[in-house]
Design a protein around this motif. Sequence first.
Motif, PDB file in Angstrom:
ATOM      1  N   UNK A   1       0.852  -1.191   0.000  1.00 24.24           N
ATOM      2  CA  UNK A   1       0.000   0.000   0.000  1.00 24.24           C
ATOM      3  C   UNK A   1       0.885   1.238   0.000  1.00 24.24           C
ATOM      4  N   UNK A   2       0.478   2.264  -0.743  1.00 25.50           N
ATOM      5  CA  UNK A   2       1.358   3.420  -0.901  1.00 25.50           C
ATOM      6  C   UNK A   2       0.535   4.669  -1.195  1.00 25.50           C
ATOM      7  N   UNK A   3       1.215   5.779  -1.407  1.00 24.23           N
ATOM      8  CA  UNK A   3       0.544   7.053  -1.650  1.00 24.23           C
ATOM      9  C   UNK A   3      -0.021   7.143  -3.059  1.00 24.23           C
TER      10      UNK A   3
ATOM     11  N   UNK B   1       3.256  15.964   2.276  1.00 23.31           N
ATOM     12  CA  UNK B   1       4.407  15.167   2.692  1.00 23.31           C
ATOM     13  C   UNK B   1       4.076  14.341   3.923  1.00 23.31           C
ATOM     14  N   UNK B   2       3.326  14.918   4.840  1.00 21.91           N
ATOM     15  CA  UNK B   2       2.984  14.223   6.088  1.00 21.91           C
ATOM     16  C   UNK B   2       2.123  12.983   5.818  1.00 21.91           C
ATOM     17  N   UNK B   3       1.116  13.111   4.944  1.00 19.29           N
ATOM     18  CA  UNK B   3       0.235  11.970   4.673  1.00 19.29           C
ATOM     19  C   UNK B   3       0.988  10.861   3.944  1.00 19.29           C
ATOM     20  N   UNK B   4       1.889  11.225   3.050  1.00 21.28           N
ATOM     21  CA  UNK B   4       2.674  10.216   2.332  1.00 21.28           C
ATOM     22  C   UNK B   4       3.636   9.496   3.276  1.00 21.28           C
ATOM     23  N   UNK B   5       4.259  10.242   4.161  1.00 20.28           N
ATOM     24  CA  UNK B   5       5.214   9.633   5.093  1.00 20.28           C
ATOM     25  C   UNK B   5       4.516   8.769   6.141  1.00 20.28           C
TER      26      UNK B   5
ATOM     27  N   UNK C   1       9.671  -6.204  -3.795  1.00 19.09           N
ATOM     28  CA  UNK C   1       8.938  -5.112  -3.146  1.00 19.09           C
ATOM     29  C   UNK C   1       8.611  -4.094  -4.221  1.00 19.09           C
ATOM     30  N   UNK C   2       7.335  -3.715  -4.331  1.00 20.77           N
ATOM     31  CA  UNK C   2       6.951  -2.752  -5.352  1.00 20.77           C
ATOM     32  C   UNK C   2       5.895  -1.797  -4.808  1.00 20.77           C
ATOM     33  N   UNK C   3       5.835  -0.612  -5.407  1.00 18.69           N
ATOM     34  CA  UNK C   3       4.789   0.368  -5.096  1.00 18.69           C
ATOM     35  C   UNK C   3       4.478   1.137  -6.374  1.00 18.69           C
ATOM     36  N   UNK C   4       3.353   1.848  -6.368  1.00 12.59           N
ATOM     37  CA  UNK C   4       3.090   2.815  -7.445  1.00 12.59           C
ATOM     38  C   UNK C   4       3.333   4.222  -6.904  1.00 12.59           C
ATOM     39  N   UNK C   5       4.281   4.342  -5.966  1.00 11.58           N
ATOM     40  CA  UNK C   5       4.714   5.628  -5.431  1.00 11.58           C
ATOM     41  C   UNK C   5       6.017   6.039  -6.115  1.00 11.58           C
ATOM     42  N   UNK C   6       6.381   7.291  -5.987  1.00  9.88           N
ATOM     43  CA  UNK C   6       7.580   7.804  -6.654  1.00  9.88           C
ATOM     44  C   UNK C   6       8.655   8.297  -5.686  1.00  9.88           C
ATOM     45  N   UNK C   7       8.289   8.556  -4.443  1.00 12.66           N
ATOM     46  CA  UNK C   7       9.240   9.137  -3.492  1.00 12.66           C
ATOM     47  C   UNK C   7      10.239   8.102  -2.997  1.00 12.66           C
ATOM     48  N   UNK C   8      11.425   8.552  -2.696  1.00 16.55           N
ATOM     49  CA  UNK C   8      12.469   7.655  -2.183  1.00 16.55           C
ATOM     50  C   UNK C   8      12.088   7.059  -0.826  1.00 16.55           C
ATOM     51  N   UNK C   9      11.400   7.845   0.018  1.00 16.11           N
ATOM     52  CA  UNK C   9      11.146   7.347   1.374  1.00 16.11           C
ATOM     53  C   UNK C   9      10.141   6.196   1.387  1.00 16.11           C
ATOM     54  N   UNK C  10       9.307   6.064   0.343  1.00 11.75           N
ATOM     55  CA  UNK C  10       8.404   4.912   0.260  1.00 11.75           C
ATOM     56  C   UNK C  10       9.042   3.738  -0.473  1.00 11.75           C
ATOM     57  N   UNK C  11      10.168   3.964  -1.092  1.00 14.61           N
ATOM     58  CA  UNK C  11      10.765   2.961  -1.971  1.00 14.61           C
ATOM     59  C   UNK C  11      12.177   2.558  -1.525  1.00 14.61           C
ATOM     60  N   UNK C  12      13.187   3.276  -2.018  1.00 13.02           N
ATOM     61  CA  UNK C  12      14.556   2.918  -1.665  1.00 13.02           C
ATOM     62  C   UNK C  12      14.775   2.869  -0.153  1.00 13.02           C
TER      63      UNK C  12
END
Length: 478
Positions: A192-194, A211-215, A240-251
């Motif tokens: 689950x992701x942003x 930013x707060x809701x995504x984090x 591990x996969x997401x349809x998010x683009x930010x580094x903090x949800x991914x890398x």
Amino acid sequence: MALLNQDFIDSITQDMPPHLSIDDFIQYSNRPLRASIRVNTLKISSANFIELMKPKGWRLEPIPWCTDGFWISLDSEIQLGNTVEHLQGLFYIQEASSMLPPTALFSQLNEADNATILDMASAPGSKTTQIAALMNNSGLLIANEYSSSRVKVLHANVQRMGVSNTALTHFDARVFGEYLYNTFDAILLDAPCSGEGTIRKDPSALKNWSLESSQSIVATQKALIESAFLALKNGGTLVYSTCALSRFENQAVCEHLRTLYPDAVEFESLSDLFMDADKACTEEGFLHVWPQIYDSEGFFVAKIRKTADIDRQVAEPKKQTNFPFTSVSTKTDTELRAYFKHTFAIELPTQSQIMVREQEYWLFPEKMQNLIGRMRFQRIGMKIADALKHGLKAQHQAILAFGAGANMVELSQAQATEYLMGRDIPLEAGLKPQGEVIVSYHNSPLGLAKHLGKRLKNSLPRELVRDKIVDSDASKAQ
């Protein structure tokens, strides 16, 4: 037009690699998303599907990272979800980028491995059914979905696509590391992701981005990836996969796992997964797909190898009792297999076990026996028949899954449409009644009917009857 607030643009600009531009990102975010489908190889080969649909005006362009995935263009607009071919499970409407995670998972697996695989967040079923096709319905696939309403959608898609090697669960996926510790050869965690990458499909997806809701979702992502890693066997693969683009949800989530288990986590590079994969590859070897790279949705995919055992974090849960199914006798097993063979010319898979609950007969994946009692399952395998007072009654989903190559009554496009709308099919006068038969279109099963000589009495389950079917011939579409 995509609604991109300035906070999102400022944040994502910091994560974008230097060779890409935010202007291109904004431009592509405002472009319509190319329609794409995946051919269901459990029912038809891609080559045969292309030949089948070419006269109907379907132009299919191969998607580089999925052998059976295609961008589709038509002369006229067609509601793909209401075509006979879609309803009979010959293809799945799936965004091109979402075909990447299963492809990455199987880059070193094949159906001969007879693997035990977990899809931790499955609904609506695009990746689950893609994995099942890559497994060729062998081994065992556990498909989990946390949302109860989405479990129904998942189950419907699994049945439509003819998947028979799957057991469905309905849990917060954080439990798998505890309940099914050290169990799986491979795991897909499409977390689950942003949803930042879905802007082309949903222009308002980022209207209220902050930013707060995504984090806030990162803690869940970290807990899920930890659970997945504990459920994975030593030597196994986690995607591990997401349809998010930010580094903090991914890398950052992947790095969190490596920080926890530095001696057991190995990142595998996906730079050679397909031609030009290196264009989206990060220095860690992950795929960070920005919309402008392949003209697709945004997506992130990481492949992680488990290289050492990890001690169990909690005591093994108690075995669950009162399992409602029992194995059938050898005699009943023989009778059921004979019924399908003599009535329909269907050979039920030998690498499966027939189980009974009350008067229902179910086909379980053979590897399921190892997991019974370790966790509660919503639905295992598939129901294949009911016991009646005088004989057996085959189930619709069994016909869809195993009917290919059986004795079938082929229908025309018009007749197939009538059948899927729940109507009986008139036949030529003077035909001899044949009893229970499989009806098909494109030589692929549609379901059951009773051949009464003058007509085919429709046996399509009521919940599958459709009000509207559209012609898949683009040249005839209005």
